[in-house]
Enzyme design. Structure first.
Site: not given
Ligand SMILES: Nc1nc2c(c(=O)[nH]1)N[C@H]1C(S)=C(S)[C@@H](COP(=O)(O)OP(=O)(O)OC[C@H]3O[C@@H](n4cnc5c(=O)[nH]c(N)nc54)[C@H](O)[C@@H]3O)O[C@H]1N2
Ligand SMILES: Nc1nc2c(c(=O)[nH]1)N[C@H]1C(S)=C(S)[C@@H](COP(=O)(O)OP(=O)(O)OC[C@H]3O[C@@H](n4cnc5c(=O)[nH]c(N)nc54)[C@H](O)[C@@H]3O)O[C@H]1N2
Ligand code: SF4
Ligand SMILES: [Mo]
Length: 732
Positions: A13, A114, A420, A467
């Site tokens: 991050d 993410n 998660n 992406r």
């Protein structure tokens, strides 16, 4: 044809800018940038980024939508289905659940970083649907800091390493494989003479680089800061002009810190009083000084006070106005994410029932409503939120409780977007109970993580090399970087906006999602620049203008008073102490010496591991091979006294539960303390309940962390993970 792309690494991050190239064998090589870049120092790449393509192409990656066709939740009977079937069935089930229980029966968790390709559309979908129940692990990682910065000075303050002459680190164990770009920025700052103060119970590498290392007792940061403020005020080292013109509540603060003389603070923290004094003097006189964000104070029993005290230090020493701390502003060249999120579409009565509002309103819609007027005044937008992915959060404990017990109302559908959730909070059994009690669980992820093992549908997410994005997706950071797409998504993986929009269409909300794909959405977001993405991406970075909030006659900051609130009207309005304080947590050798006889160790969770990123990259391969087993660290002397040899499996137990770890002796770990890792699971094991969801119920820290009130920060309601709780360790 091989071609070089500039990309923003999203393997963790901190978003280092790196280069990527598709080689002749089809593999993607990620490497350091070859040209100077304003936001990433040279030679910034770590093993996670070097191995990004091994993760992208890992054999376990989910490449198609999967449906659990077993008779029970958690049974690992996965069937490949089409996107249309998955989306149709999910929407049908969601409609039925909403019709029966109301829209608030849908809860969603999302990872902080993410995924960066939805730009606020997920919250837009939720707001239009009518559910306030969004939460995230950001609740205890920067999202809460951002909320408290806002309470103090209206925006998030971003430490500029280049403009600081004194850095104060809270833990913050930077290194070659932990936030490498910031580590390099630290080294560059030290080289030009910048001072470094480190607060860390462990003798870390960064502590060894420090001018002053304060090895405080776990969880006592708030007390230490109060002691520093005491010195700075009593010795007249503060910026009087700034305090007079731009701060409110100084007299009350001055009175409060008299309760924290250095001898008392030394006793609480275990640090030397003179060293604390030296640190305070250094911070106030060798500036401009800054305190870069670090997670340790986001996860303590005294978290609210510790974060607020940092804000106060930045303010009274003048750092905020001197540019060492930049008070962010929404990027002027983009449509803001909060605008896209459309929080105004969520009815007031739904905001009021956001889970957590009753017990811990601070970070919910209710607590944050205090900023509507200030935000409109300063930024021209009521719902402006910094770190907007963390805006208006449901309390995670209350969310899992509602999922498990249906109180105060049922939550029966649960979606995760790259998160998660089972492993990412405290009290993992409650999270499991919540997941088991759902009528619909959908996970959008790259892997079948332990949470996804409990899903009805798993939707395959794209990878950052697949992406194009403008990062970061949160606001208040004084720049934005462009990341080019390197390859097409693997298999049938799709971007997040695709999922959101297709669901929105099926839920009758198409008119609110006029951008037919991510490219159109991105073009909309950057439309104020007058460029389209093709042209826009040619430029690597877009700095934003930081206004001078403190100019004479300026608009001021976005707090209710327009000034820096040393004494917080927002906390006061919610019935909390408006000033920082230190209260000894319930489970320490000091507060509960009886319990400490049975549980002689002080435990802390976390201490990030080089090859990992929370629960990511556990899959077999070069990253997992670096540290294949979940490891507990004990000082050799402590281990000896407990008769525990290095290299053996042990149980680590608290009053909440226990977990199994491989013991390693480690001379840097303070005596009498034990460190346990976060995020450990074993994807090579079968999934499902028989293996504790591939070891998640055996090895993850959340098995021993309570989220009962005694272990929550009383204002924010977040669990104490770093601040020390009592534990014992014994052989398996
Ligand atoms: N008990 C406990 N809880 C904690 C912490 C702790 O130390 N202990 N730490 C806290 C902190 S600091 C943080 S930041 C959070 C992190 O919490 P989360 O944000 O939930 O992060 P992870 O556990 O790493 O899970 C991320 C998931 O996203 C998937 N993923 C990764 N990249 C992509 C992508 O590009 N697209 C898609 N679709 N999926 C992707 C991964 O496969 C993984 O399953 O946890 C917090 N919670
Ligand atoms: N390689 C790698 N890098 C990562 C991550 C990863 O999983 N792996 N995770 C990323 C994420 S999500 C985050 S949030 C950051 C976190 O990064 P950091 O802020 O560096 O957090 P940690 O490495 O967990 O802990 C740093 C230090 O905090 C100390 N510490 C523990 N408790 C306390 C306390 O109560 N007070 C003080 N002052 N210090 C304490 C520990 O002894 C440790 O040395 O790292 C990011 N970077
Ligand atoms: S520290 Fe490593 S994983 Fe994180 S952004 Fe930088 S290169 Fe990527
Ligand atoms: Mo984090």
């Amino acid at each position: 044809m091989a071609s070089k792309k500039h990309v923003v690494c999203q393997s963790c991050d901190i978003n280092c800018v790196v280069e990527a190239e598709v080689k002749a064998d089809g593999k993607i090589q990620t490497r350091c940038i070859s040209e100077p870049h304003p936001t990433t120092p040279p030679n910034s790449i770590c093993m996670k980024s070097v191995n990004a393509d091994t993760i992208r192409t890992h054999k376990d990656r989910v490449l198609y939508p999967l449906k659990n066709v077993g008779s029970k939740r958690g049974e690992q009977k996965w069937e490949r289905i089409s996107w249309d079937q998955a989306l149709d069935e999910i929407a049908e089930k969601l409609k039925k659940i909403i019709a029966k229980y109301g829209p608030e029966s849908l809860a969603v968790t999302q990872s902080e970083i993410n995924i960066q390709s939805e730009y606020g559309t997920l919250r837009r979908f939720m707001n239009l649907l009518g559910t306030p129940n969004w939460s995230a692990a950001m609740y205890m990682c920067i999202g809460n800091t951002s909320g408290l910065h806002r309470a103090t000075y209206g925006s998030y303050s971003f430490a500029s390493f280049d403009d600081s002459n004194c850095l104060l680190f809270i833990g913050k164990n930077l290194g070659q494989h932990n936030w490498i770009s910031q580590y390099n920025a630290l080294k560059a700052a030290l080289k030009r003479g910048c001072k470094l103060i480190v607060l860390d119970p462990r003798r870390t590498k960064v502590a060894e680089m420090a001018d002053i290392w304060l090895p405080l007792r776990y969880g006592t940061d708030a007390a230490l800061f109060l002691g520093m403020i005491n010195v700075i005020i009593n010795e007249q080292l503060y910026d009087k002009e700034f305090v007079e013109n731009w701060c409110v509540g100084f007299e009350e603060l001055k009175e409060r810190v008299q309760e924290y003389p250095l001898d008392k603070v030394a006793e609480i923290t275990g640090c030397d009083a003179e060293e604390i004094r030296k640190a305070a003097v250094m911070f106030a006189t060798e500036g401009p000084a800054s305190i870069p964000w670090a997670v340790s104070t986001d996860m303590q029993k005294n978290s609210t006070s510790a974060i607020r005290a940092q804000c106060i230090l930045r303010a009274i020493t003048g750092s905020l106005k001197q540019g060492a701390e930049l008070l962010g502003l929404p990027h002027s060249e983009f449509v803001s994410v909060s605008q896209i999120q459309m929080h105004e579409a969520l009815p007031e009565e739904k905001k009021k029932i956001q889970l957590g509002t009753e017990r811990y309103p601070l970070l919910t819609y209710t607590g944050m409503s205090a900023f509507e007027e200030p935000s409109a005044r300063v930024y021209g937008e009521e719902n402006r939120y910094f770190h907007n992915m963390a805006a208006f959060m449901a309390n995670p404990t209350d969310m899992f409780t509602a999922m498990a017990s249906e109180k105060p109302y049922p939550v029966k559908a649960f979606f995760t977007f790259a998160s998660n959730a089972l492993m990412g909070f405290a009290n993992q059994e409650n999270a499991l109970a919540g997941l088991m009690n759902q009528e619909l669980v959908v996970c959008y992820d790259q892997f079948i993580n332990p949470t996804a093992q409990l899903a009805d549908y798993i939707l395959p997410g794209d990878h950052w090399l697949e992406r194009p994005v403008v990062t970061p997706n949160w606001e208040g950071i004084p720049f934005a970087n462009t990341s080019q797409q390197v390859v097409e998504p693997a298999g049938e993986a799709k971007d997040e906006y695709y999922v959101v929009r297709e669901l929105a269409i099926r839920m009758g909300l198409e008119e609110h999602f006029p951008w037919k794909d991510r490219a159109e959405l991105m073009n909309y977001r950057i439309s104020p620049t007058g460029k389209d993405w093709e042209e826009f991406q040619k430029q690597f970075t877009y700095p934003s203008n930081i206004p001078d909030y403190f100019a004479p006659g300026g608009v001021g900051v976005a707090t209710p008073s327009g000034k820096v609130e040393l004494y917080s009207s927002v906390l006061e309005g919610l019935g909390y102490d408006p000033l920082p304080y230190y209260k000894e947590p319930e489970q320490t050798p000091i507060s509960d010496p009886e319990l400490a006889k049975e549980y002689p160790l002080t435990l802390f969770a976390g201490l990030r591991e080089d090859p990992g990123f929370n629960s990511c990259y556990m899959q077999e391969g070069p990253l997992r091979n670096v540290e294949p087993d979940p490891v507990a660290l004990l000082h050799p002397k402590t281990a000896q006294s407990l008769g525990l040899p290095s290299g053996e499996w042990i149980w680590v137990e608290t009053t909440h539960g226990r977990l199994k770890l491989l013991l390693k002796h480690d001379g840097a770990q303070p005596e009498g303390t034990i460190r346990i890792p976060h995020g450990r699971w074993c994807p090579e094991q079968e999934g499902g309940p028989e293996t504790g969801f591939s070891g998640a119920m055996l090895h993850n820290d959340a098995m021993v962390l309570s989220d009962d009130d005694w272990n929550l920060d009383p204002e924010q309601g977040l669990p104490n993970l770093r601040g020390g709780i009592l534990a014992k360790a014994y052989k398996c």
